[in-house]
Design an enzyme around this catalytic site. Sequence first.
Site, short mmCIF file in Angstrom:
data_model
loop_
_atom_site.label_atom_id
_atom_site.label_comp_id
_atom_site.label_asym_id
_atom_site.label_seq_id
_atom_site.Cartn_x
_atom_site.Cartn_y
_atom_site.Cartn_z
N HIS A 164 0.86 -1.16 0.01
CA HIS A 164 -0.12 0.10 -0.11
C HIS A 164 1.01 1.26 -0.06
O HIS A 164 2.05 1.23 0.08
CB HIS A 164 -1.08 -0.33 1.35
CG HIS A 164 -0.12 -0.37 2.48
ND1 HIS A 164 0.40 0.46 3.07
CD2 HIS A 164 -0.36 -1.41 3.23
CE1 HIS A 164 1.16 -0.07 4.21
NE2 HIS A 164 0.69 -1.30 4.39
N ASN A 178 3.57 5.55 15.51
CA ASN A 178 2.66 5.56 16.83
C ASN A 178 3.11 6.57 17.78
O ASN A 178 4.34 6.17 18.47
CB ASN A 178 2.61 4.12 17.55
CG ASN A 178 1.65 4.10 18.80
OD1 ASN A 178 1.75 4.79 19.48
ND2 ASN A 178 1.07 2.90 18.75
#
Length: 563
Positions: free
Chosen positions: A12, A304
Amino acid sequence: MAVVLGINAVFHDPAAAIVRDGVVVAAAEEERFSRRKHGKEAVPFSTWELPIAAARSCLDLAGLAPEDVDAVAYSYDPMLAATATVGDAGGATVGDASGAAADDPWEPMRTLYARRARQFLGAALVEVPQERFHHVPHHVAHAASAWGPAPFDSSAVMVLDGRGESTSFLAGRSDGGSLEVLARQPLPDSLGLVYEELTAHLGYRRSSDEYKVMALASYGRPAHLDRFRRLIRTDGDLGFRARDVPWAEFAPPGRGDGSLDPVHADLASTVQTRLEEVLLELAGRLHERTGERALVMAGGVALNCVANSRVYEDGPFDDVWVQPAAGDAGTALGAAVHVAAALGDRPVPMATAALGPSWTDDEVAAALHAAAVPFERPTDLAESVADVLAADGIVAWHQGRSEFGPRALGHRSLLAHPGHERNLERLNDVKGREQFRPVAPMVMLEAAKDVFEGGPLPSPHMLFTHRVRPGWEERIPAVVHVDGTARAQTVARDDEPLVHAMLDAFRRRTGLPLVVNTSLNTAGRPMVDSPRDALECFGSAPIDALAIGPFLVRRRDCFGAVR
């Protein structure tokens, strides 16, 4: 001295980047042109979507023709995936990035990848000979995207994501010109895949919505931590076990509808906490092995920001730097850096993440005229925008070159007043997002330490969280998450003079040296890129004003009353 075009086109987030003489001069994601987020929606066999428009844009931005390209670098080596063994990927060489022998039986597959890319890219690269195409192992490309552009002469390197060809983690050391690989984690053990599986179990899209789970985690408690410490554990060195989690034993599947089920929040909190603990253990061992004072990170897990802050605050490194495009799009940049370094160019630190296209004032004016919207050219755009924000208006901000990566950093942003708590709900409604998701502050650098603590400052790329200092939570409630933190972006006057001027003008009106900053898009759509994209977003959402180039479009002038 070389010109290298980097491409990510297998997984992706298809993207392209240009590195010229070691300098990153352009980088863009295909989704900004195709308007398909992550290059996936409504695209059969989307892993084969190639960054055709992104590559052409990067060549244009760099002022290059296809025949000027010395090498094309792919951030994937199919031979490694085909053999499913780790091999000596870190010892890659230009022309044979896997380190395979000349009689490599997988060379036909590698050649097919290059031929198919040339076929699909068409005119953009038609003059580039076959022998100039090189394959760079996925995690080596991730690593180069961090150690090459980072502002350090040498550093420790950590890459964590869902998967590469056959591994999910790389640890190493860079001297600023090359990478020494110290460890890799073979699949199927993967911290990134565990987080993806949790995302899917909660009803959200894997490889896309993990940031929603990170936000959800703040609403829960790590109720299952003891068991997850047995399920996900390090091996005493630079390896770990992370697989086969029985998710249904902890919580039923979620609907992914934005609800705040305490059982799901507790599971998210547990996995988030265990991820942070494992990263700290790995960082500690990497520090012992390298003795470096700085750590650089890339890979999807490095997006994150909560975990990044734990590594910075509680880990052994003095400095932590994260690639702004840490996900797979950034491997296009990293592949180019890797091949450029192998060709003899010393990588130069990134001066900015604003590496995408921009439009001239005349081009913006032409788009406004074509859309038949009334607009003005204020004497001082920053002051005019500050007036709208101080009056509690929402402003779409479209300025300069677009950002490379998932964070809006003051070039394609939605701005609002941080002093009104309802603006969190209001912006999430504008964007069509879950209400548990936070929005972030953009703050003047010189005022950042007065408002925030913990996490590195400066923090120009919005990749760390910071605690809001006592006395400020009540003043800026729109940007304070439920856990008392905010994901701040600092803005330096010299780096972003227009953004800084707007912030200063807002401070003079409100006493607050920051505004709300979230990406200029709506749910399920990529960030806007072109003036047309910005106008479409402005026309379809309850936004009060659009500041685009030197011009200001007011909603009341176009559509009557705002609210």
